[in-house]
Write a protein that holds these residues in place. Structure first.
Motif, PDB file in Angstrom:
ATOM      1  N   LEU A  70       1.519   4.466  -2.749  1.00  0.00           N
ATOM      2  CA  LEU A  70       1.483   5.886  -2.396  1.00  0.00           C
ATOM      3  C   LEU A  70       2.730   6.598  -2.884  1.00  0.00           C
ATOM      4  O   LEU A  70       2.656   7.709  -3.428  1.00  0.00           O
ATOM      5  CB  LEU A  70       1.346   6.032  -0.886  1.00  0.00           C
ATOM      6  CG  LEU A  70       1.241   7.458  -0.341  1.00  0.00           C
ATOM      7  CD1 LEU A  70      -0.081   8.093  -0.751  1.00  0.00           C
ATOM      8  CD2 LEU A  70       1.381   7.462   1.177  1.00  0.00           C
ATOM      9  N   TYR A 100       1.780   1.243  -7.743  1.00  0.00           N
ATOM     10  CA  TYR A 100       0.904   2.375  -8.046  1.00  0.00           C
ATOM     11  C   TYR A 100      -0.102   2.007  -9.135  1.00  0.00           C
ATOM     12  O   TYR A 100      -1.311   2.226  -8.987  1.00  0.00           O
ATOM     13  CB  TYR A 100       1.770   3.554  -8.463  1.00  0.00           C
ATOM     14  CG  TYR A 100       1.040   4.790  -8.909  1.00  0.00           C
ATOM     15  CD1 TYR A 100      -0.055   5.275  -8.214  1.00  0.00           C
ATOM     16  CD2 TYR A 100       1.471   5.503 -10.038  1.00  0.00           C
ATOM     17  CE1 TYR A 100      -0.712   6.421  -8.623  1.00  0.00           C
ATOM     18  CE2 TYR A 100       0.829   6.647 -10.450  1.00  0.00           C
ATOM     19  CZ  TYR A 100      -0.262   7.103  -9.739  1.00  0.00           C
ATOM     20  OH  TYR A 100      -0.909   8.242 -10.142  1.00  0.00           O
ATOM     21  N   ASP A 123       0.827  -1.206   0.000  1.00  0.00           N
ATOM     22  CA  ASP A 123       0.000   0.000   0.000  1.00  0.00           C
ATOM     23  C   ASP A 123       0.862   1.258   0.000  1.00  0.00           C
ATOM     24  O   ASP A 123       0.573   2.240  -0.700  1.00  0.00           O
ATOM     25  CB  ASP A 123      -0.904  -0.023   1.233  1.00  0.00           C
ATOM     26  CG  ASP A 123      -2.327   0.411   0.931  1.00  0.00           C
ATOM     27  OD1 ASP A 123      -2.731   0.373  -0.248  1.00  0.00           O
ATOM     28  OD2 ASP A 123      -3.050   0.773   1.867  1.00  0.00           O
ATOM     29  N   GLN A 124       1.935   1.244   0.804  1.00  0.00           N
ATOM     30  CA  GLN A 124       2.829   2.390   0.885  1.00  0.00           C
ATOM     31  C   GLN A 124       3.604   2.598  -0.414  1.00  0.00           C
ATOM     32  O   GLN A 124       3.822   3.737  -0.840  1.00  0.00           O
ATOM     33  CB  GLN A 124       3.799   2.209   2.050  1.00  0.00           C
ATOM     34  CG  GLN A 124       4.744   3.386   2.284  1.00  0.00           C
ATOM     35  CD  GLN A 124       4.021   4.647   2.710  1.00  0.00           C
ATOM     36  OE1 GLN A 124       2.945   4.580   3.308  1.00  0.00           O
ATOM     37  NE2 GLN A 124       4.593   5.807   2.407  1.00  0.00           N
ATOM     38  N   LEU A 177      -5.453   8.819  -5.302  1.00  0.00           N
ATOM     39  CA  LEU A 177      -4.143   8.170  -5.375  1.00  0.00           C
ATOM     40  C   LEU A 177      -3.138   9.071  -6.064  1.00  0.00           C
ATOM     41  O   LEU A 177      -1.987   9.192  -5.623  1.00  0.00           O
ATOM     42  CB  LEU A 177      -4.245   6.841  -6.141  1.00  0.00           C
ATOM     43  CG  LEU A 177      -5.217   5.783  -5.624  1.00  0.00           C
ATOM     44  CD1 LEU A 177      -5.058   4.498  -6.431  1.00  0.00           C
ATOM     45  CD2 LEU A 177      -5.009   5.515  -4.158  1.00  0.00           C
ATOM     46  N   ARG A 201      -4.095   5.863   0.078  1.00  0.00           N
ATOM     47  CA  ARG A 201      -3.547   4.625  -0.460  1.00  0.00           C
ATOM     48  C   ARG A 201      -4.680   3.826  -1.099  1.00  0.00           C
ATOM     49  O   ARG A 201      -5.852   4.059  -0.808  1.00  0.00           O
ATOM     50  CB  ARG A 201      -2.877   3.819   0.650  1.00  0.00           C
ATOM     51  CG  ARG A 201      -1.777   4.569   1.392  1.00  0.00           C
ATOM     52  CD  ARG A 201      -1.303   3.770   2.592  1.00  0.00           C
ATOM     53  NE  ARG A 201      -0.279   4.478   3.362  1.00  0.00           N
ATOM     54  CZ  ARG A 201      -0.531   5.353   4.328  1.00  0.00           C
ATOM     55  NH1 ARG A 201      -1.799   5.619   4.651  1.00  0.00           N
ATOM     56  NH2 ARG A 201       0.448   5.955   4.970  1.00  0.00           N
ATOM     57  N   GLN A 242      -1.830  11.642  -3.904  1.00  0.00           N
ATOM     58  CA  GLN A 242      -1.236  11.078  -2.687  1.00  0.00           C
ATOM     59  C   GLN A 242      -2.040  11.448  -1.439  1.00  0.00           C
ATOM     60  O   GLN A 242      -1.494  11.627  -0.357  1.00  0.00           O
ATOM     61  CB  GLN A 242       0.224  11.523  -2.538  1.00  0.00           C
ATOM     62  CG  GLN A 242       1.159  10.949  -3.591  1.00  0.00           C
ATOM     63  CD  GLN A 242       2.609  11.322  -3.366  1.00  0.00           C
ATOM     64  OE1 GLN A 242       2.963  12.499  -3.336  1.00  0.00           O
ATOM     65  NE2 GLN A 242       3.462  10.319  -3.198  1.00  0.00           N
TER      66      GLN A 242
END
Length: 306
Positions: free
Chosen positions: A66, A278, A62-63, A193, A199, A196
């Motif tokens: 981001l 992403y 998930d990070q 997304l 997430r 940013q």
């Protein structure tokens, strides 16, 4: 005067009274199916949180999504910013007002309550889950790792207004509204997304919250929310639902492949890194948005048929 010559009950001319038609009532099976969809959507919210928030591997994927949003953000943000700019309290009020007016013009009072419960309940649930119920353990060494952002408030607003319109409009317009609502919800989620702001898991959970409330109010439908009797299902419904489900499968397969490559699983795509995460996150948001509105279209059409 014999019994044969007596006038029949009804009026002085002997005309028989009009036959009474039984009151239209909601069917039980579609309502049960709608309740099952609502429960599964709630379980999907929990599964999303459990997979992407409570595990280090999920948080990492998930990070990475981001962080990957920083690539090409300048160009994409020019498209995403106006989409997010539409989402506001005024937008919620306008969308809710349009849905209510549509329901009132059709003389459907319970339909007004359904739309209001859906929009208010979805957005209230998102805020309670985000700030009260769900937490985010700090499993990664990143800034603000312990601040929970799931579900996404902006996505909930967009999806709930689109779902409210889908429930309020007449039967023949629902396929068009379902496709348009799915596209707008996906665009809003992807825009968060790009900016940013969120997430991918945040957006997915928000869409599922709206699906749960939408299917729930359909399960509690009353005669006021039923359509006029028809010979069969609306022809455009199956086509629109099929189109949305086809997009769901295509985007979902690619999203799972990207997730597998980021997590290092053997079935993943032979790629990796933040850009892959992403793109996979965006495809996942698209898949869940399209699939949710396909289900909602089918649920609404089936529960509204007398």
């Amino acid at each position: 005067m014999t019994d044969r010559t007596l006038p029949r009950p009804g009026n002085a001319m002997g005309t028989p009274p009009p036959a009474r038609t039984p009151a239209h009532r909601p069917r039980l099976r579609p309502r049960i199916a709608a309740g099952v969809v609502a429960v599964l959507a709630l379980l999907g919210v929990w599964a999303t949180w459990d997979t992407f928030i409570r595990s280090a591997g999920g948080q990492r994927a998930d990070q990475l999504a981001l962080e990957g949003a920083a690539r090409g953000q300048g160009v994409l943000w020019e498209l995403a910013e106006p989409v997010l700019g539409v989402v506001s309290n005024s937008f919620v009020g306008l969308g809710l007002a349009v849905a209510v007016v549509l329901a009132l013009t059709r003389g459907r009072w319970w339909l007004v309550a359904q739309v209001a419960i859906l929009v208010v309940g979805s957005n209230l649930t998102t805020q309670v889950l985000k700030h009260v119920v769900l937490d985010r353990p700090a499993l990664l060494d990143v800034a603000r790792a312990d601040i929970n952002t799931l579900p996404s408030g902006h996505t909930t607003v967009a999806a709930s207004v689109a779902a409210g319109l889908l429930i309020a409009v007449p039967r023949r317009w629902r396929p068009v509204v379902a496709v348009a609502g799915a596209a707008y919800t996906a665009a809003t989620g992807v825009s968060t997304l790009i900016g940013q702001w969120h997430r991918p898991a945040d957006v997915v959970a928000a869409v599922l919250v709206v699906l749960a409330w939408s299917a729930g109010v359909c399960a509690l439908s009353s005669p006021s929310s039923l359509d006029a009797p028809r010979g069969g299902p609306e022809p455009g419904s199956s086509g629109a639902a099929g189109l949305l489900l086809l997009g769901t499968v295509g985007a979902g397969v690619l999203a799972l492949g990207a997730l597998g490559s980021v997590r290092g699983d053997g079935w993943g795509l032979p790629l990796g890194g933040d850009l892959t995460a992403y793109m996979g996150g965006m495809l996942g948001v698209v898949a869940v948005s399209l699939g949710s509105f396909a289900l909602l279209l089918l649920v609404r059409q089936s529960t509204a048929r007398p």
